[in-house]
Design a protein around this motif. Structure first.
Motif, PDB file in Angstrom:
ATOM      1  N   VAL A   1       0.836  -1.189   0.000  1.00 27.97           N
ATOM      2  CA  VAL A   1       0.000   0.000   0.000  1.00 27.97           C
ATOM      3  C   VAL A   1       0.878   1.249   0.000  1.00 27.97           C
ATOM      4  CG1 VAL A   1      -1.760   1.272   1.286  1.00 27.97           C
ATOM      5  CG2 VAL A   1      -1.795  -1.220   1.249  1.00 27.97           C
ATOM      6  N   ARG A   2       1.928   1.189   0.798  1.00 25.57           N
ATOM      7  CA  ARG A   2       2.832   2.335   0.935  1.00 25.57           C
ATOM      8  C   ARG A   2       4.163   1.838   1.486  1.00 25.57           C
ATOM      9  NH1 ARG A   2       2.167   7.647  -0.447  1.00 25.57           N
ATOM     10  NH2 ARG A   2       3.144   9.062   0.992  1.00 25.57           N
ATOM     11  N   ALA A   3       5.237   2.499   1.106  1.00 26.05           N
ATOM     12  CA  ALA A   3       6.559   2.154   1.621  1.00 26.05           C
ATOM     13  C   ALA A   3       7.424   3.407   1.634  1.00 26.05           C
ATOM     14  CB  ALA A   3       7.212   1.076   0.762  1.00 26.05           C
ATOM     15  N   ALA A   4       8.282   3.511   2.639  1.00 26.74           N
ATOM     16  CA  ALA A   4       9.182   4.663   2.739  1.00 26.74           C
ATOM     17  C   ALA A   4      10.433   4.252   3.486  1.00 26.74           C
ATOM     18  CB  ALA A   4       8.504   5.813   3.461  1.00 26.74           C
ATOM     19  N   GLU A   5      11.537   4.891   3.130  1.00 28.26           N
ATOM     20  CA  GLU A   5      12.783   4.569   3.814  1.00 28.26           C
ATOM     21  C   GLU A   5      12.726   5.079   5.245  1.00 28.26           C
ATOM     22  OE1 GLU A   5      14.802   8.632   2.580  1.00 28.26           O
ATOM     23  OE2 GLU A   5      13.675   7.299   1.326  1.00 28.26           O
ATOM     24  N   ALA A   6      13.210   4.254   6.152  1.00 27.04           N
ATOM     25  CA  ALA A   6      13.310   4.641   7.548  1.00 27.04           C
ATOM     26  C   ALA A   6      14.755   5.000   7.877  1.00 27.04           C
ATOM     27  CB  ALA A   6      12.835   3.505   8.457  1.00 27.04           C
ATOM     28  N   GLU A   7      15.674   4.357   7.152  1.00 31.76           N
ATOM     29  CA  GLU A   7      17.102   4.562   7.392  1.00 31.76           C
ATOM     30  C   GLU A   7      17.839   4.159   6.123  1.00 31.76           C
ATOM     31  OE1 GLU A   7      20.028   2.174  10.277  1.00 31.76           O
ATOM     32  OE2 GLU A   7      18.207   2.913  11.262  1.00 31.76           O
ATOM     33  N   ILE A   8      18.806   4.956   5.704  1.00 30.26           N
ATOM     34  CA  ILE A   8      19.543   4.622   4.490  1.00 30.26           C
ATOM     35  C   ILE A   8      21.025   4.921   4.691  1.00 30.26           C
ATOM     36  CG2 ILE A   8      19.028   6.839   3.386  1.00 30.26           C
ATOM     37  CD1 ILE A   8      18.916   3.972   1.175  1.00 30.26           C
ATOM     38  N   HIS A   9      21.838   3.956   4.316  1.00 33.46           N
ATOM     39  CA  HIS A   9      23.295   4.058   4.342  1.00 33.46           C
ATOM     40  C   HIS A   9      23.790   3.521   2.998  1.00 33.46           C
ATOM     41  CE1 HIS A   9      23.131   4.908   8.639  1.00 33.46           C
ATOM     42  NE2 HIS A   9      22.272   3.920   8.732  1.00 33.46           N
ATOM     43  N   PRO A  10      25.047   3.711   2.681  1.00 32.22           N
ATOM     44  CA  PRO A  10      25.527   3.236   1.375  1.00 32.22           C
ATOM     45  C   PRO A  10      25.293   1.742   1.123  1.00 32.22           C
ATOM     46  CG  PRO A  10      27.121   4.728   2.328  1.00 32.22           C
ATOM     47  CD  PRO A  10      26.079   4.488   3.378  1.00 32.22           C
ATOM     48  N   ASP A  11      25.440   0.890   2.146  1.00 42.27           N
ATOM     49  CA  ASP A  11      25.320  -0.553   1.933  1.00 42.27           C
ATOM     50  C   ASP A  11      24.201  -1.225   2.717  1.00 42.27           C
ATOM     51  OD1 ASP A  11      27.441  -0.622   0.110  1.00 42.27           O
ATOM     52  OD2 ASP A  11      28.902  -0.683   1.739  1.00 42.27           O
ATOM     53  N   THR A  12      23.460  -0.467   3.504  1.00 40.67           N
ATOM     54  CA  THR A  12      22.338  -1.022   4.257  1.00 40.67           C
ATOM     55  C   THR A  12      21.190  -0.016   4.261  1.00 40.67           C
ATOM     56  OG1 THR A  12      23.126  -0.140   6.375  1.00 40.67           O
ATOM     57  CG2 THR A  12      23.811  -2.398   5.792  1.00 40.67           C
ATOM     58  N   ALA A  13      19.995  -0.534   4.443  1.00 46.87           N
ATOM     59  CA  ALA A  13      18.821   0.343   4.512  1.00 46.87           C
ATOM     60  C   ALA A  13      17.722  -0.365   5.294  1.00 46.87           C
ATOM     61  CB  ALA A  13      18.322   0.678   3.104  1.00 46.87           C
ATOM     62  N   LYS A  14      16.804   0.426   5.812  1.00 50.15           N
ATOM     63  CA  LYS A  14      15.586  -0.092   6.428  1.00 50.15           C
ATOM     64  C   LYS A  14      14.424   0.646   5.787  1.00 50.15           C
ATOM     65  CE  LYS A  14      17.327  -1.684  10.796  1.00 50.15           C
ATOM     66  NZ  LYS A  14      17.064  -1.790  12.228  1.00 50.15           N
ATOM     67  N   VAL A  15      13.419  -0.130   5.402  1.00 49.97           N
ATOM     68  CA  VAL A  15      12.252   0.429   4.724  1.00 49.97           C
ATOM     69  C   VAL A  15      11.000  -0.048   5.457  1.00 49.97           C
ATOM     70  CG1 VAL A  15      10.951   0.489   2.563  1.00 49.97           C
ATOM     71  CG2 VAL A  15      13.460   0.475   2.506  1.00 49.97           C
ATOM     72  N   LEU A  16      10.141   0.884   5.786  1.00 56.41           N
ATOM     73  CA  LEU A  16       8.856   0.552   6.403  1.00 56.41           C
ATOM     74  C   LEU A  16       7.857   0.299   5.279  1.00 56.41           C
ATOM     75  CD1 LEU A  16       7.060   0.269   8.896  1.00 56.41           C
ATOM     76  CD2 LEU A  16       6.688   2.746   8.793  1.00 56.41           C
ATOM     77  N   VAL A  17       7.256  -0.891   5.312  1.00 57.46           N
ATOM     78  CA  VAL A  17       6.346  -1.300   4.245  1.00 57.46           C
ATOM     79  C   VAL A  17       4.977  -1.624   4.853  1.00 57.46           C
ATOM     80  CG1 VAL A  17       5.959  -2.970   2.393  1.00 57.46           C
ATOM     81  CG2 VAL A  17       8.290  -2.262   2.940  1.00 57.46           C
TER      82      VAL A  17
END
Length: 168
Positions: free
Chosen positions: A112-128
């Motif tokens: 339905v919706r997704a957005a980055e919660a945390e972003i780094h060059p080699d890792t990320a967290k996305v709320l989905v």
């Protein structure tokens, strides 16, 4: 030693450390600008790519049908990495595969919706945020559920892959 040579020697003792310090600072600035600026490595394009990978991977993980379950699970595994890939492989072989085949369980997920919660060059967290519809031989009427998941990603060979999948 004459007075003139002492003065020249004193000047060089002062000039050399200043030149070395200036060269070090210059090198550090050049390295920072060209190699280590995470704001360039995590720009809007990188964030968009991570969100897209998390969304596509989430749909692949949560969508399968009895007649295509083997291919569906193989497709889902292509979005995973690390310990989560090992966990999902075991979980899908022991739980999902038998349920899909024996009880005709089918699920279809949509993001339905997704957005980055945390972003780094080699890792990320996305709320989905996910909607999922499930049917089975025992319950042919569709059951709908909504959930949210924190999807952790790791960049492997230039591609974002899911390394953790934590319901919230």
């Amino acid at each position: 030693m004459s007075v003139g040579s002492r003065i020249r020697s004193a000047r060089w003792r002062l000039i050399v450390p200043v030149l070395v310090a200036a060269a070090s600072v210059g090198s550090a600035v050049i390295l920072y600008v060209t190699q280590y600026r995470t704001d360039v490595q995590t720009d809007a394009t990188a964030a968009s790519s991570a969100v897209r990978a998390a969304s596509e991977g989430t749909v692949a993980l949560l969508t399968y049908k009895p007649d295509t379950v083997d291919a569906d699970l193989a497709s889902a595994k292509a979005h995973l990495t690390g310990e989560f890939l090992n966990y999902y492989g075991k979980f899908s072989d022991e739980i999902l595969l038998p349920a899909a085949k024996d009880r005709a369980v089918a699920t279809e997920a949509s993001v339905v919706r997704a957005a980055e919660a945390e972003i780094h060059p080699d890792t990320a967290k996305v709320l989905v945020f996910v909607n999922q519809t499930t049917t089975s031989r025992d319950r042919p009427d569709a059951s709908q559920s909504a959930s949210s998941v924190m999807v952790s990603l790791a960049k492997v060979d230039g591609h974002w892959l899911i390394s953790a999948f934590d319901p919230i």
